[in-house]
Design an enzyme around this catalytic site. Structure first.
Site, mmCIF file in Angstrom:
data_model
loop_
_atom_site.group_PDB
_atom_site.id
_atom_site.type_symbol
_atom_site.label_atom_id
_atom_site.label_comp_id
_atom_site.label_asym_id
_atom_site.label_seq_id
_atom_site.Cartn_x
_atom_site.Cartn_y
_atom_site.Cartn_z
ATOM 1 N N CYS A 38 -4.130 4.097 7.490
ATOM 2 C CA CYS A 38 -4.609 3.276 8.592
ATOM 3 C C CYS A 38 -3.657 3.301 9.783
ATOM 4 O O CYS A 38 -4.020 2.907 10.873
ATOM 5 C CB CYS A 38 -4.821 1.848 8.125
ATOM 6 S SG CYS A 38 -6.154 1.766 6.950
ATOM 7 N N ASN B 82 0.801 -1.219 0.000
ATOM 8 C CA ASN B 82 0.000 0.000 0.000
ATOM 9 C C ASN B 82 0.839 1.278 0.000
ATOM 10 O O ASN B 82 0.412 2.309 -0.485
ATOM 11 C CB ASN B 82 -0.952 -0.008 1.193
ATOM 12 C CG ASN B 82 -0.264 -0.312 2.509
ATOM 13 O OD1 ASN B 82 0.511 -1.274 2.598
ATOM 14 N ND2 ASN B 82 -0.530 0.492 3.518
#
Lengths: 404, 381, 132
Positions: B321, B149
């Site tokens: 996140c 990511n």
């Protein structure tokens, strides 16, 4: 008749999203699409603010502190998180769980899963009216009982359990008390500042909000701890990881705001409709209401029609959308385990229909439903050898059936 | 609210495609159906879920029966990790996994499992010998992400699959970032399970999936109504699932075109970044075409991100996140990047709607901000 | 549950619903199944002195397939002899109505009902002979 069929009378399975809720959600699907966990830009902040406003609305409906509300993907996850999370966290104190046979599968199955990893459980049977006898509950508790779970409103028969009495006993004995309130929000007043409840599960889509979102109330004073079941980015103060669906959260907030503001009036209207439905159906012979009529939300009417078979009954009433047994188990042909727990025979359990009334139900729809039921039950009984025998005064229990 | 005008954070979440919204709308407002109900409302919901299942399956080269819908990619990862691990065995995860893989793996320690981390090299690629060595211990599950990511680095999952299978372990891959950016083919990847997420591919938040080889023994995470063949109880989130399906449909039609757009934009971006003296992480490896992860010496990433946001650019420092923490990116540390440089890391993740002009303006703004920040730090010294 | 057109037709418009006088020596009554199993079928046949079934009536407590199976059977057996109707197999019924596997038991029950009605009639006739 001016009604559009099939008439939706399955509000306990799910509710349509209220238009006002959908309108509030859509901007969070389009222009405010940020990830609420993105701390570095305004897209994320807008989303986070919306999430926190919604948390406040959910808290307000049940008179809790917003910090006591943990988002989940729905009541099933809330129940799993509460039951497995609390049982594991407090397992040092004991490994016995008390719950009821008439709980939703999303409570029963996590408890069963805990049994597989070394917990013991007691599934209490209800009284014939569906309510839990408080003394039976007290008697079931053991020194190693760590958790009790009793639902507020039953999904199939709508009865309201006395969670104040149950919770008080739990308090006395230092037992964590979880309540599945998925079917209760917007139907009964919930005041968590007063209620002796430690954990409470909520769902949005049973209260005119979207599917895929729910919440778990986790009491702060005295502080209740749970072991997370979903691990990752550490969202929801570590209790539940996973990117939050902002639009769904916003929808739940709005749905719960509307419930708070409108439930008092709405419930009066729904009670009137329910009473009309009940008195209409009671004009049919040999019908039995399942579950207590007084300790019950007005939205639910569960009735068994004697001497007609369940599946043909469902076929006959396809102009109304109702459940026979719970929506979540109706893929199987098993008679409702809830009705069996009340002591209903398989035949009566099979021939039961749950009518659940909601915000958009009209009086015309109720009239139509009563007329339809009278007609269809009449026709099915015309076909039924059992009805004929009953009318001839034969006691069906005395007949020797050739089982095949 | 002062919204950033230019969105460069597509790896965090993507804007919903209007065609996806159109597909979802009937299920957001009018249709009350619970997909488990047997009446016509319920059957309509069931059909919509089944159609979405076919769409998702087709987009990833799987069979519809292999798709288990979940509420998110995180949940799919948790289901795979918590569900597929055998007790008292070893779990291997790469050193650059998302917390949604690492954290569930670590919690399995409480249940008697051991967890070890597979090393990556400076280019962000898995070191085969590290995996090979670790596999000498009895291992039940290996989890390696398809594309990272942060750096966008793509792993050679099919090859890893060979190694893992030969030791009799399961291989799970987190394909959440890869889906929609490169072609993802479940059977070609040679994995047992693969996690997907809807909101990274212009679908709504609230839907994800675990693609699962049916021969795998797996325990559910959520128990209850028995939906998704008993592997994921809970009323189906019909609207989100329909949106996820539609977003997958769009991938099928538009993936190559979108990839071309972002590839060109990234060439432009990275040429400019290099001129400004940036270190670009993982650029020696095959990467997602839209992702650029970089840093400047002696510039704090967080400060730069906030400054860029004020100028109207939404970029990320580390992954969304984990942006609560001020620790440098664990991905960069695993690649052996110095802490100081890692602390300056900024991620730009492009989408098909970004333009060359946006890149141009961004590079100018960045240059000015870098100068300003350098002046400030010079004063501070 | 998906029903075939034929099942739906019999369910919506059941043929030959009703009852005949059980004590009539020309009437044979078969009652099979049990309420607890979810199906009870009552099939009655009226047989002329020529041994041909003149009339048939049924009542069924059961699902759509059970109702359809018994309704169909009443159509089939009229005009046939007792021996002929004993030839009817459950598979014929299941095939005609395109019953899914989970509903095959309904056709079995209908076959049983025929046999029970015939047996009842024969028992009545032989006891009548004895009495005479």
């Amino acid at each position: 008749m001016s009604v559009k069929t099939p008439i939706y009378l399955d509000y306990s399975a799910t509710t349509p999203v209220d238009k006002r809720v959908a309108e509030k959600m859509i901007p969070y699907l389009t222009e405010h699409f940020g990830n609420p966990a993105s701390r570095s830009h305004a897209f994320g902040w807008t989303a986070e603010e919306a999430v926190e406003n919604a948390r406040e609305e959910v808290a307000k409906l049940v008179n809790a502190d917003p910090r006591e509300i943990v988002w989940t993907s729905g009541a099933t996850e809330s129940n799993n998180l509460a039951i497995k999370g609390a049982a594991h966290f407090y397992s040092g104190k004991g490994k016995h769980i008390v719950t009821m046979q008439t709980e939703h599968k999303a409570v029963i199955d996590p408890v069963r899963e805990l049994e597989r990893v070394g917990f013991e459980s007691t599934f209490l049977s209800p009284e014939p009216n569906g309510l839990l006898d408080i003394e039976k509950f007290r008697a079931a508790l053991r020194p190693d009982t760590v958790l009790a779970s009793v639902m507020l409103v039953n999904n199939e028969i709508g009865v309201i359990q006395d969670i104040v009495a149950i919770g008080n006993i739990c308090r006395e004995q230092g037992i964590i008390f979880h309540v599945d309130a998925a079917q209760a929000t917007g139907k009964v007043a919930i005041d968590l500042e007063q209620l002796p409840v430690d954990l409470m599960s909520f769902s949005a889509h049973k209260t005119y909000g979207p599917k895929g979102i729910g919440a778990l109330y986790v009491r702060r004073k005295p502080r209740i701890r749970i072991e997370a079941q979903m691990h990752g980015g550490g969202h929801e103060r570590g209790m539940r990881s996973g990117t939050l669906a902002t639009h769904q959260i916003v929808g739940m907030g709005e749905a719960f705001r509307i419930a708070r503001e409108e439930m008092a009036l709405e419930n009066v209207r729904i009670r009137r409709l329910r009473d009309k439905l009940l008195s209409g159906l009671q004009e049919i012979e040999e019908v039995y209401v399942n579950g207590d009529l007084d300790q019950r939300v007005p939205h639910n009417l569960n009735i068994s029609f004697n001497f007609v078979e369940g599946e043909s009954l469902i076929m006959a009433v396809k102009d109304i959308a109702v459940s026979s047994g719970s929506a979540c188990t109706s893929a199987s042909l098993e008679p409702s385990y809830v009705l069996r727990a009340l002591g209903r025979s398989d035949e009566l359990a099979h021939s039961s229909i749950r009518f659940s009334i909601g915000r958009f139900t009209t009086e015309e729809e109720i009239d139509f439903t009563v007329a339809l039921m009278k007609d269809k039950i009449g026709k099915l009984r015309e076909l039924s050898p059992l009805w004929e025998m009953y009318q001839d005064g034969i006691d069906l229990n005395s007949v020797q059936w050739a089982a095949h | 609210m002062n919204h950033s005008a230019t969105y460069f954070d597509h790896n965090a979440t993507t804007a919903l495609d209007s065609r996806v919204l159109q597909a979802m709308l009937p299920f957001l407002s009018k249709q009350p159906g619970n997909a488990t109900s047997r009446h016509s409302y319920g059957r309509a919901a069931r059909q919509a879920v089944d159609q979405a299942r076919a769409q998702v399956a087709e987009a990833v080269g799987a069979h519809p029966s292999q798709i288990i819908f979940t509420a998110s990619g995180t949940e799919a990862n948790n289901l795979a990790i918590q569900g597929m691990v055998e007790s008292n065995s070893q779990i291997l995860v790469s050193a650059i996994e998302h917390p949604a893989v690492t954290r569930p793996a670590l919690t399995m320690r409480q249940r008697g499992n051991s967890v070890a981390s597979i090393a990556v090299d400076a280019s962000g690629k898995l070191i085969d010998s590290s995996l090979q060595n670790l596999l000498s211990q009895p291992t039940s599950l290996v989890s390696v992400m398809l594309a990272n990511n942060e750096t966008g680095v793509i792993q050679n999952i099919a090859e890893i699959g060979e190694m893992v299978r030969s030791q009799g372990a399961y291989l799970h891959t987190d394909a959440v970032q890869a889906l929609g950016k490169i072609a993802v083919d479940f059977s070609a990847l040679n994995v047992h399970a693969m996690s997907l997420s809807s909101h990274k591919i212009k679908g709504p938040q609230g839907a994800g999936a675990l693609v699962l080889d049916k021969r795998v023994d797996i325990r559910p995470l959520l128990y209850g109504g028995g939906q998704e063949k008993g592997l994921r109880s809970g009323t189906e989130n019909v609207a989100a699932i329909v949106g996820f399906g539609q977003a997958c449909e769009l991938i099928k039609q538009e993936l190559s075109e979108q990839a071309l757009i972002v590839t060109q934009l990234r060439v432009q971006l990275e040429a400019g970044l290099k001129k400004l003296g940036a270190t670009i992480f993982g650029d020696q490896s095959e990467r997602l075409p839209n992702t650029s992860f970089f840093a400047f010496n002696e510039i704090d990433g967080e400060t730069l991100v906030v400054a860029l946001d004020r100028k109207g650019f939404a970029v990320a420092s580390g992954s969304a996140c984990s942006s609560d923490s001020t620790e440098p990116s664990h991905v960069l540390l695993a690649m052996g990047i110095a802490r100081d440089l890692a602390r300056g890391a900024i991620r730009i993740s492009l989408g098909g709607k970004n333009t060359a002009t946006q890149i141009e303006v961004f590079l100018t703004v960045l240059e000015n901000e870098l100068l300003r920040l350098k002046r400030l730090s010079a004063i501070a010294i | 549950m998906a029903y075939s057109e034929k099942v739906l037709d019999h369910y919506e418009n059941p043929r030959n619903v009703g009852s005949m006088d059980k004590s009539d020596p020309h009437v044979g009554t078969g009652m099979v199944g049990a309420p607890a199993c979810g199906d009870v079928m009552k099939l009655q046949i009226k047989v002329g002195d020529d041994g041909i079934i003149q009339d048939a009536k049924f009542k069924t407590y059961g699902c759509g397939s059970a109702i359809a199976s018994s309704s169909l059977v009443t159509e089939w057996i009229k005009g046939k002899t007792l021996d002929q109707v004993m030839e009817i197999k459950n598979s014929d019924i299941a095939e005609e109505l395109a019953l899914p596997p989970v509903k095959i038991h309904c056709s079995v029950l209908a076959e049983d009902a025929i046999r029970a009605a015939v047996a009842d009639l024969k028992a009545k006739q032989s006891s009548a002979k004895v009495a005479a």
